[in-house]
Design a protein around this motif. Sequence first.
Motif, PDB file in Angstrom:
ATOM      1  N   ASP A 151       0.878  -1.175   0.000  1.00  0.00           N
ATOM      2  CA  ASP A 151       0.000   0.000   0.000  1.00  0.00           C
ATOM      3  C   ASP A 151       0.913   1.222   0.000  1.00  0.00           C
ATOM      4  OD1 ASP A 151      -1.743   2.093   0.487  1.00  0.00           O
ATOM      5  OD2 ASP A 151      -2.707   1.168   2.220  1.00  0.00           O
ATOM      6  N   SER A 152       0.942   1.970  -1.091  1.00  0.00           N
ATOM      7  CA  SER A 152       1.870   3.095  -1.191  1.00  0.00           C
ATOM      8  C   SER A 152       1.518   4.242  -0.255  1.00  0.00           C
ATOM      9  CB  SER A 152       1.902   3.621  -2.629  1.00  0.00           C
ATOM     10  OG  SER A 152       0.719   4.354  -2.928  1.00  0.00           O
ATOM     11  N   LYS A 153       0.259   4.243   0.247  1.00  0.00           N
ATOM     12  CA  LYS A 153      -0.231   5.374   1.039  1.00  0.00           C
ATOM     13  C   LYS A 153      -0.075   6.673   0.255  1.00  0.00           C
ATOM     14  CE  LYS A 153      -1.202   3.220   4.978  1.00  0.00           C
ATOM     15  NZ  LYS A 153      -2.537   3.196   5.602  1.00  0.00           N
ATOM     16  N   ASN A 154      -0.141   6.548  -1.066  1.00  0.00           N
ATOM     17  CA  ASN A 154       0.145   7.678  -1.921  1.00  0.00           C
ATOM     18  C   ASN A 154      -0.654   7.591  -3.205  1.00  0.00           C
ATOM     19  OD1 ASN A 154       1.983  10.070  -2.474  1.00  0.00           O
ATOM     20  ND2 ASN A 154       3.001   9.056  -0.756  1.00  0.00           N
ATOM     21  N   ARG A 176      12.475   3.300  -6.569  1.00  0.00           N
ATOM     22  CA  ARG A 176      13.433   2.984  -5.503  1.00  0.00           C
ATOM     23  C   ARG A 176      13.500   1.463  -5.302  1.00  0.00           C
ATOM     24  NH1 ARG A 176      15.514   5.810  -1.029  1.00  0.00           N
ATOM     25  NH2 ARG A 176      15.274   7.712  -2.293  1.00  0.00           N
ATOM     26  N   ALA A 177      12.362   0.783  -5.396  1.00  0.00           N
ATOM     27  CA  ALA A 177      12.346  -0.683  -5.289  1.00  0.00           C
ATOM     28  C   ALA A 177      13.143  -1.307  -6.428  1.00  0.00           C
ATOM     29  CB  ALA A 177      10.912  -1.201  -5.297  1.00  0.00           C
ATOM     30  N   CYS A 178      13.021  -0.749  -7.622  1.00  0.00           N
ATOM     31  CA  CYS A 178      13.807  -1.234  -8.763  1.00  0.00           C
ATOM     32  C   CYS A 178      15.304  -1.077  -8.493  1.00  0.00           C
ATOM     33  CB  CYS A 178      13.423  -0.476 -10.032  1.00  0.00           C
ATOM     34  SG  CYS A 178      11.803  -0.872 -10.700  1.00  0.00           S
ATOM     35  N   ASP A 179      15.692   0.063  -7.926  1.00  0.00           N
ATOM     36  CA  ASP A 179      17.100   0.289  -7.591  1.00  0.00           C
ATOM     37  C   ASP A 179      17.600  -0.772  -6.606  1.00  0.00           C
ATOM     38  OD1 ASP A 179      16.987   2.589  -9.151  1.00  0.00           O
ATOM     39  OD2 ASP A 179      16.703   3.940  -7.447  1.00  0.00           O
ATOM     40  N   SER A 205      -0.422   8.801  -7.708  1.00  0.00           N
ATOM     41  CA  SER A 205       0.345   9.313  -8.840  1.00  0.00           C
ATOM     42  C   SER A 205       1.825   8.956  -8.695  1.00  0.00           C
ATOM     43  CB  SER A 205       0.122  10.829  -8.964  1.00  0.00           C
ATOM     44  OG  SER A 205       0.690  11.332 -10.154  1.00  0.00           O
ATOM     45  N   THR A 206       2.706   9.891  -9.053  1.00  0.00           N
ATOM     46  CA  THR A 206       4.131   9.563  -9.020  1.00  0.00           C
ATOM     47  C   THR A 206       4.691   9.527  -7.602  1.00  0.00           C
ATOM     48  OG1 THR A 206       4.499  11.881  -9.675  1.00  0.00           O
ATOM     49  CG2 THR A 206       4.710  10.197 -11.382  1.00  0.00           C
ATOM     50  N   GLY A 207       3.880   9.817  -6.588  1.00  0.00           N
ATOM     51  CA  GLY A 207       4.274   9.484  -5.224  1.00  0.00           C
ATOM     52  C   GLY A 207       4.456   7.983  -5.094  1.00  0.00           C
ATOM     53  N   THR A 208       3.547   7.220  -5.699  1.00  0.00           N
ATOM     54  CA  THR A 208       3.695   5.766  -5.766  1.00  0.00           C
ATOM     55  C   THR A 208       4.880   5.391  -6.649  1.00  0.00           C
ATOM     56  OG1 THR A 208       1.301   5.488  -5.503  1.00  0.00           O
ATOM     57  CG2 THR A 208       2.538   3.606  -6.374  1.00  0.00           C
ATOM     58  N   ALA A 209       5.031   6.087  -7.777  1.00  0.00           N
ATOM     59  CA  ALA A 209       6.122   5.778  -8.709  1.00  0.00           C
ATOM     60  C   ALA A 209       7.488   5.957  -8.066  1.00  0.00           C
ATOM     61  CB  ALA A 209       6.003   6.665  -9.944  1.00  0.00           C
ATOM     62  N   GLU A 232      10.981  -2.398   3.440  1.00  0.00           N
ATOM     63  CA  GLU A 232      11.599  -1.070   3.378  1.00  0.00           C
ATOM     64  C   GLU A 232      10.660  -0.053   2.740  1.00  0.00           C
ATOM     65  OE1 GLU A 232      14.380   2.120   3.450  1.00  0.00           O
ATOM     66  OE2 GLU A 232      14.039   0.323   4.665  1.00  0.00           O
ATOM     67  N   MET A 233       9.883  -0.483   1.755  1.00  0.00           N
ATOM     68  CA  MET A 233       8.945   0.431   1.097  1.00  0.00           C
ATOM     69  C   MET A 233       7.855   0.902   2.063  1.00  0.00           C
ATOM     70  SD  MET A 233      10.130   0.950  -1.864  1.00  0.00           S
ATOM     71  CE  MET A 233      11.761   0.728  -1.133  1.00  0.00           C
TER      72      MET A 233
END
Length: 281
Positions: free
Chosen positions: A114-117, A128-131, A119-123, A145-146
Motif C-alpha cells: 500500500d503506497s499510502k500515496n 526505488r524498489a527497482c534500484d 500518482s508519481t508518489g507511488t512511482a 523497506e517500502m
Amino acid sequence: MENIIITGDSTCDLSQELKERYRIETVPLYVNFGEESRRDGVDVQPDDIYAYYNQNGKLPTTSATTPADYMEFFSRKAREGDAVIHFNISSGFSAAHNNACLAAKEFSNVYVVDSKNLSTGTALLMLRACDMAKEGVPAAKIAEEMKRLRDKVRASFIIDKLEYLWKGGRCSGITALGANLLRLKPCIEVEDGNMKVGKKFRGKLGDVLEEYVENRLKGREDLALDRIFITHAGIAQEHIDRVRRKVEEFASFHEILVTRAGCTISNHCGPNTLGVLFITK
C-alpha cells in the motif's frame, strides 16, 4: 540474486519510457462513462475525459481493479520471476489495494505494498524498489523497506480551478466559485494515505507554480536527490519549463522526471494541475 518483478496499478502515472527503462508493467483501474467501462491508459486517455466533460457537463467515475483482474495479472507475473512486488494507490483512495491483497493470498511470491500515496508518489517508491532489486536486495526486505519509506514521500499538487473537484463531489459549488473569483489555487497534499488542503496560493498560474515550488523545496536539507517528479494533468510547456528552472534553483536532483498524470488524477483535478513529488531522507 532473485529475479524480482516490480509492478503497479495505472495510477502510478509512469511514462511509457520509464516503464520500458525499468521493465515495469501496470494493471489498469477503470473509468466509467455511464454504463461503459474503459481501462485507464488502455482504452481511455485523460484528454478523452476532458472532451467528455466539455460535451456533457458530467465527469466519468472511476472504479478499482477487481480481484479477478489481479488473479489473472499475478498468475502471469508470478511465473515470470522469482518474486513480484506490487504497488497500489493508497487504500484510503481506492479498493484496488484490498482487491490486490485478496488475490495475492493465492501466491507465495507476491508482495503487495500500500503506497499510502497516489500518482508519481507511488512511482517514487516503485523506482526505488527497482534500484534495490538491482543491488540484489531480497524481495521481502524491499517490501518492508517500502512500507517505511512511504512516510518519506512528499506528494502534492496545485489545482488551477476547483471545477472538477466540485463536479466530482469533493467540494461545494460555493467553495469552487469563491476560489475562482479570488484566484485562489489550493495545494492538495497527501498525508498518511489521505488528501488534505494545504496552503492556498493566489495569482496567475505561472507565478503560483513558482511560489509553490519555492514553498516545497527552499531551505530543505533533507531531500533525497536521486530523483524528483514534475507531474501534470495537461498544462502548457512554458509552465513546465518554469517549474523545472525553479526546481533546479533550489536543489541538484540527479533526475528531474516530467510525466503526464493518467486518468485518475485528471478526472479528479482537471487540466492545469501540476505537482512536484519527491522523497526526503
